[in-house]
Structures are given as C-alpha cells and as structure tokens.
Write a protein that holds these residues in place. Structure first.
Motif, mmCIF file in Angstrom:
data_model
loop_
_atom_site.group_PDB
_atom_site.id
_atom_site.type_symbol
_atom_site.label_atom_id
_atom_site.label_comp_id
_atom_site.label_asym_id
_atom_site.label_seq_id
_atom_site.Cartn_x
_atom_site.Cartn_y
_atom_site.Cartn_z
ATOM 1 N N GLN B 217 -11.972 -51.303 61.395
ATOM 2 C CA GLN B 217 -11.083 -50.327 62.021
ATOM 3 C C GLN B 217 -11.058 -49.014 61.255
ATOM 4 O O GLN B 217 -11.048 -48.990 60.028
ATOM 5 C CB GLN B 217 -9.676 -50.895 62.077
ATOM 6 C CG GLN B 217 -9.373 -51.531 63.419
ATOM 7 C CD GLN B 217 -7.977 -52.101 63.457
ATOM 8 O OE1 GLN B 217 -7.619 -52.958 62.669
ATOM 9 N NE2 GLN B 217 -7.174 -51.609 64.385
ATOM 10 N N PHE B 286 -0.915 -48.750 60.820
ATOM 11 C CA PHE B 286 -1.195 -50.082 60.271
ATOM 12 C C PHE B 286 -2.313 -49.939 59.245
ATOM 13 O O PHE B 286 -3.430 -49.585 59.616
ATOM 14 C CB PHE B 286 -1.679 -51.035 61.366
ATOM 15 C CG PHE B 286 -0.858 -50.990 62.619
ATOM 16 C CD1 PHE B 286 0.421 -51.514 62.644
ATOM 17 C CD2 PHE B 286 -1.359 -50.414 63.779
ATOM 18 C CE1 PHE B 286 1.187 -51.462 63.805
ATOM 19 C CE2 PHE B 286 -0.613 -50.362 64.940
ATOM 20 C CZ PHE B 286 0.669 -50.893 64.960
ATOM 21 N N MET B 288 -2.654 -52.561 56.758
ATOM 22 C CA MET B 288 -3.033 -53.944 56.476
ATOM 23 C C MET B 288 -3.536 -54.583 57.766
ATOM 24 O O MET B 288 -3.087 -54.251 58.854
ATOM 25 C CB MET B 288 -1.830 -54.713 55.939
ATOM 26 C CG MET B 288 -1.341 -54.174 54.594
ATOM 27 S SD MET B 288 -0.267 -55.337 53.711
ATOM 28 C CE MET B 288 1.222 -55.278 54.710
ATOM 29 N N ASN B 289 -4.462 -55.521 57.620
ATOM 30 C CA ASN B 289 -4.921 -56.262 58.790
ATOM 31 C C ASN B 289 -4.620 -57.757 58.610
ATOM 32 O O ASN B 289 -3.921 -58.144 57.656
ATOM 33 C CB ASN B 289 -6.408 -55.984 59.061
ATOM 34 C CG ASN B 289 -7.310 -56.483 57.944
ATOM 35 O OD1 ASN B 289 -6.903 -57.295 57.113
ATOM 36 N ND2 ASN B 289 -8.538 -55.996 57.927
ATOM 37 N N ASP B 290 -5.110 -58.584 59.526
ATOM 38 C CA ASP B 290 -4.800 -60.010 59.464
ATOM 39 C C ASP B 290 -5.234 -60.630 58.133
ATOM 40 O O ASP B 290 -4.560 -61.515 57.609
ATOM 41 C CB ASP B 290 -5.474 -60.760 60.623
ATOM 42 C CG ASP B 290 -4.756 -60.535 61.946
ATOM 43 O OD1 ASP B 290 -3.638 -59.976 61.931
ATOM 44 O OD2 ASP B 290 -5.300 -60.932 62.998
ATOM 45 N N THR B 291 -6.353 -60.160 57.586
ATOM 46 C CA THR B 291 -6.809 -60.699 56.297
ATOM 47 C C THR B 291 -5.819 -60.331 55.189
ATOM 48 O O THR B 291 -5.468 -61.177 54.352
ATOM 49 C CB THR B 291 -8.209 -60.161 55.943
ATOM 50 O OG1 THR B 291 -9.092 -60.458 57.022
ATOM 51 C CG2 THR B 291 -8.733 -60.787 54.663
#
Lengths: 430, 430
Positions: B217, B286, B288-291
C-alpha cells in the motif's frame, strides 16, 4: 414428546414478534454502569429494514413449563446470564392480568413471577457474519414479552430501558427510522432510553449497503472492548465529554434537514473516532482489518474526487462496512465501485454475492458475474494500477434501507413453537 | 570531466560524517509551525546503532563548483526544496573563517554565502524498507557542514535546531543514546532543540529488533499525515496538551532508573495513541496493516502471559515494528517467537532474513532455516491453532541496539567524492 414437557389440559399462550437491527452513526462506546448498561454518551442510529436484517422471536407461557428455556437459531442456549435475567426480571415485574377470550383462561399479574417462559429466536442473516444480532434479539425479546404480558409503558421509552439491560444498543431497535439513545442522568437508568428522531419514511431515499468482510481473526467482544477502553484509553473520556455532545446536535440537524453531506461527514468521523479510541486502549483493540481500510480509502477517494460526500461509511466492533447512499442512483454508482474493487472469488454467483434488495443491480445493468467482470475502473481510480483490486476480500453484500421498528406477527405459522406444547417444532441436537 | 566542473589550480575541501537514525518512544506528531517545524509536544527517542541504520554524507566545497548539488544514494536530487534551503541558509550564516593548514587556503566566513556545496549521502539500509531515513540524512548533513565550516554551537542544541528545520525528528539524531526533543516556546524555534537524556552506555543491555513488514500500500507521507491530523483530529490536541506531558516525565524517569516495565508500557501506549489520532483524522490515516496488528497481538499476548512487559513495540508512519528487549536473553526469546509466527517465504535464507547483529541467532541455536522450521509454539500460544502463522508477511528483521551520535569519518576512503574534483566517483544516470 416427554411427559415432563406437557401436562394434560394445560394451555400455552404465545406471541411472535420481529425486531430490526440498527447501525449507530454516532457510536455508543463506554459504560458508566456495567450492570445497568448506562452509557457515557448519547448515540444515534439508523434502524435497518427487518426484511433483510432482523430477529424473529416467539415467546410462550404455560403452566406446563418447568423452567425458563431459550432456543437461539434452533439451538438451546442458557438463560442464566445476568443480562437475560435482568430483562426477564424487569419485564415480569411489569406483567399485568391477561385473559384469553377464547378459553377464558386468566393469568393474574402476580402469576408472571412463577410461570415459566419458553423463548425461540432466529436471525434472518448469518450469525457468522459478525453483524450485531444482540440488538435485534433483545429488542425482540422485550417487545414480544411485553405483548404477551400486556405491558403498557408507564412512560415513553420504558421498554427500551429494559431492552438496554440486555444489550445497550438493543434499546435503539425498539423504534424504526432514526433513533437517539439518551444517556440519561438517573442512577437507576430510568431515563437512559431510546427516542425516535424520525420515522423511516422521513428519509426514505436512503440506501444502505452492508459489506460483510471476510475475517479469520478472532475479535474482542464489544463488551470486553468497551470496558477495556473505558479503563485504559486516555482519549475516550475526551471523546465522550467534549466531542460527542456537539456531534449529536449536528447529526440531529442533519437528519431533520435531509442534509446528506453533514450526515455522511459526521457518520464517517465518528466511526473513525470510535476505532481510534479502541486503538488507544491498552492492549489496543483492532476491529477493522486491511479490507476495512481499503473500503474506507475507496470511499474517501470517491468523495474527495466529487468534492462532496457521495456516501458515508461506518464500522461497528468488527471489519464489516455499513455504507449509506442518499439515493438509488448513487447507490448504483457505489455498487459498481465496490464490485469493481472487491469482486467475489471466481466461484461465486452474483445472486449469492449481492443479497437483500437487489433491484439496484438491474438498474445498473448487472445481471451476472460476466457483467461484473466487465466493469471499468471508476474515474477517480484511473490513474492507479490494477493491484488495488481485491477479489475474495468481501464475503458478500447486503442491500437494504432504513426500516421500521418491531412488529407482532399474528400469523401462527410464523411461530417457532407448537401451539399445543410450547416447544420448538424441531429441537436441534446441541 | 567537463571544463565547467573544474578550474585549474582550484581546491576542494571535504568532510564525511555518519549519523544515526532514531526511533521515537514518545511520538512527535503535529506541528505548531509548519515552516520552522516546531512541534506541539515534546518527544523522546532512542538512537539506533549507526552500524545498522545510519546515513553517511560527504560535503564538499570548492570555488570550482557552479551550484549547490546533491546526490542521494548515488542519484542526483534537487536541493530546491524549502527544507534543504532552510538548512543550508542557517548553516551558511554560521560559517567561520577556515584555513587549510596544508595549502594555506583561507575561506573567510563571508565566503560561505557564495561558495557552492556538493553533498553526497548514502543510507546503509534499503530505502524501500520505509525506515525513516530523513532523520539520519538531515542530521548528517548539518553535522558534516558544521565541521566543514568550523561552526561551534553558541548554545547547546543549536545544530539540532538547524537539523530540525530539515526534518523534525532529525534534531534527535544529533545525539546518541536517549534523546528528548524539547518543543520549546520561542516563536523563532531557537529553544526547540534536542537534549541528550542518557548515553547509549547508560542502558547498553537493550536490544532492538526492527521487523520490516511487507507492504504494497502507498502510504500517506508523515508531513501530510501530520498536517491533516492537526487540522482535523479532535483527539490530537487533547493528546498533545493533556497526555504527552505526563508521559514525558514518566519516560524520563523510566530511562533514568532502567525501569524496563515502565519504559515498555509507555512506549506501547504512546505508539498506539499516535496511530489512534491518525485514525481520528479526516480522511483517516492508516499506517499499520494487518501484519502490524498481528505483531502487536503476539507481543501483548506474551507480555500478559508473563504478567510483566517482556518487550515493547513502537511503529512510526508505516507498518514496520521496532521492538525493544531488556536483554540479549529476552531478545532471543523474542526472536524465537517472531520467527515462529512470521517465518520467511520458503525461498529465503536465514542470513538474509535476519540481518544486523545476528549473534543472538547463534545463542538461541538458530543456524539455518531448518532450525527455524523446527521452532515450536511458545507457551502462551499453545492453545491456538496454526492458522496464526504468517509466512512471508515480514520482509526481514534487523537486530540492533541503542547507538552513538554522529561522528566524522577521517579516512578519505570513506568519502563519496573524488578529492580533486569534488564530484562523485561514479555518477548514476538518472
């Protein structure tokens, strides 16, 4: 049927009701009283059309019942929890004399304290979808029992104050359209009630699209998340005391004036702020995932491209998006975008990927997956590459709209109990 | 070499310096003055070992140069930006008379206004990793130029106030160990400077692990994100005014007392609150991501399981985690967990998956990918299923530690320019 379940010459009275779910546009997050479920700020919600998202509940009373029992989606569940007990106690204490005209059977108001109840509730949407079912469920339970016991509200909102003790947001599901939950001031919670701001007809052009997002992550329950946020977030109290009161006023005005731009703006910032205070909790709570973020980015990009909000988004305690469009036309443009960015896995049919009121699909010329595959990138997106297309990240979409409050279903075919025994027609093995 | 680039009998003076990057444990987020880069709250950082994460910069001056020019990682870049211009102007105005003892060449202080500069800077870590390189870069530029121009600080922190105008957090990279950036009060920013709280030797047991998280992203730049947060977040100002001042005091105490539990607790909540205010911005940001979320959940779970914080985590304006352990022993336990949860894609070698000071790998018996594959689930994790293992989500890990501040590299071999011409040895085609 076993003998203990039925005495001869016994009677069974039943009521079946249906109650909607609702989606908050100003979020409820944080209790000042855990037991009475009293919130730290007002909230506002839109009731969703019960045709697509609702609970249906049959309540029955009979002298033949040996205990209070409940079946949820066909499976017996415990009524031992404090929240069920609080609702049942509050509603029983308000029961009145009831006479069955046909049989002449009389239930005296004091009998409600000793007669046992059977409850069966079903949701018309998959529970696995992570869509708040407790709001519809408790609203329906309280509404059905109030009819069964012929309870009339001594003051407007009294029933909502009982449903609130089952699940906070359930109080808002006792009304259709646009509903405000007043946090109230009383220590006993009697003024912490839902108030209808406007009926569903007031703004009937609105279209609501729910994106059910695939998620493998186990989520923090909203009860736990809320408590941990109140205990640990340094931002939550500022939100509740300083930010929300202004937004409540602005949102009421937006709804009253059909001011969609303001409605959308406040809905989005309030959803984001709710998730911000969750992230500010310790340990932090994440309800949105990368797909949720991508849905937000897609909408924010469209809204900025057009210069004015086209649609709003809001997320509850999970990754699913609830998106609101001001008209069927804009909802069609929205659906084209969402199906372009988030096509289904190749195996899925359009008819199982978009459910609910799917008439908009026809209006935008989408009849099959072939049409979805032919969708072209929306204009605000053309400069980007195709890596921003995310097949399989959304499980399915539900098309719905603002809807009405709870109703009684008078047709006995819609009851979940045998009217002779007061037991479910088929009891699932648990 | 073309004639315009070099005059006969000309001279070139050069200085080469290396400056570290730093990671904030109390975050800087929000400016009160965009031009001078004055923050809305104090911040505290740990300087990272320049052996693993640093910028090296050669600055050169020669009457043969026809304009100020800069090469970043071998590629010429523009110096036209306001931030470069502000730094160059401020540093030039402080230049002093410089005499080259060997040749007797004199540069008078007023000559700095007209002499042109060449600058070449390289990072010793991949720029694509999304690790803040501007802090090290501007600190190194200012430090090297100050040496070249023989500038002495008129007050402690004067150079940091110049570096600050290149990139806010660069001011903290002018010192090793533990550094506080005082927001200051003056309108001209002269008291918005970095102060060393403790050297790197003060708490040399600390081990720092950077998890470089794969991300496709495109992210919001921190400059843009910060401005949008200040303009739109209703929570940011509460954070800056009410929350951060207390945390600054607590963090200074934690560092002074080697109190790792407090250090870790405050580091984590402050990182999360920074990301919370980003989410509260409109449109939401955003980083931060899911990881990132999974790394947090893994650490929070471990910390709760042990009853006291084992390690801290913090995230800057991107998905990468910077994790701090109080000792090599705990760092080993951390690495075992991270390699268990986040193994590399099958094709990767351990030597390219864990880089930096990899001696800890040997201490925990991990010599090859075979050993990583044999890792068993940590005790806090045994009740869960294996779907929580996420191969390929982390690009690689860097093992490092708190490190020292900028230094001058006296060996001419380390310079990026030919000492006769003042031009890069090899100019990359752009």
């Amino acid at each position: 049927m076993s003998g203990e379940q039925r005495e001869l010459n016994s009677w069974v009275f039943m009521v079946t009701a249906r109650a909607p779910t609702n989606i908050a546009v100003i979020k409820y997050w944080g209790k000042r009283d855990e037991k009475l479920i009293l919130p730290i700020n007002d909230s506002i919600s839109v009731t969703l059309d019960p045709d697509h998202l609702s609970a249906t509940t049959t309540v029955a009373v009979s002298p033949s019942f040996s205990s209070d029992r409940m079946w949820l989606n066909g499976k017996e569940v415990s009524l031992g929890g404090e929240r069920y007990q609080n609702c049942l106690r509050e509603i029983r204490s308000r029961g009145r004399d009831v006479v069955d005209e046909k049989s002449g059977t009389l239930i005296k108001k004091e009998d409600w304290q000793t007669l046992h109840l059977h409850i069966a509730s079903h949701n018309n949407f998959p529970t696995a979808a992570g869509l708040a079912s407790s709001a519809a469920g408790f609203a329906c339970l309280v509404y059905a029992l109030a009819k069964l016991m012929d309870i009339e509200e001594r003051y407007a909102g009294e029933l909502s104050a009982i449903a609130r003790q089952g699940s906070g947001s359930a109080c808002r599901s006792l009304y259709g359209g646009f509903v405000k939950w007043d946090m109230g001031k009383e220590r006993d919670g009697s003024d912490s009630i839902a108030v209808q701001l406007a009926t569903e007809e007031h703004w009937e052009e609105l279209v609501i699209l729910v994106a059910v997002v695939s998620s493998r992550q186990k989520e923090t329950s909203s009860t736990t998340g809320m408590r941990e946020s109140v205990e640990t977030s340094e931002l939550l109290h500022h939100r509740a005391q300083e930010v929300v009161p202004k937004r409540i006023v602005q949102m009421q005005e937006a709804i009253a004036n059909h001011d969609f731009a303001s409605f959308a703006r406040i809905t989005c910032v309030d959803s984001n702020q709710f998730h911000a205070v969750c992230l500010d909790a310790s340990p932090p709570i994440f309800y949105m995932n990368d797909t949720s973020h991508r849905i937000i980015n897609c909408i924010e990009k469209w809204n900025r491209f057009e210069g004015t909000p086209q649609v709003s988004y809001t997320f509850d305690a999970g990754p699913n998006a609830v998106i609101c469009a001001p008209s069927r036309k804009v909802a069609g443009l929205l659906l084209q975008r969402l199906l372009y960015y988030f096509p289904p896995d190749s195996s899925k049919e359009l008819s199982s990927y978009v459910i609910g009121d799917t008439s908009i699909l026809g209006e935008i010329g989408l009849k099959s997956m072939k049409d979805v595959e032919s969708l072209i990138a929306p204009p605000e997106f053309r400069s980007q590459n195709s890596s921003s297309i995310h097949p399989g990240e959304v499980d399915y979409f539900i098309c719905t709209r603002p809807g009405k409050g709870p109703i009684i279903l008078r047709n006995e075919d819609q009851a979940f109990f045998n009217n002779k025994t007061g037991f479910p027609f088929r009891i699932s093995e648990t």
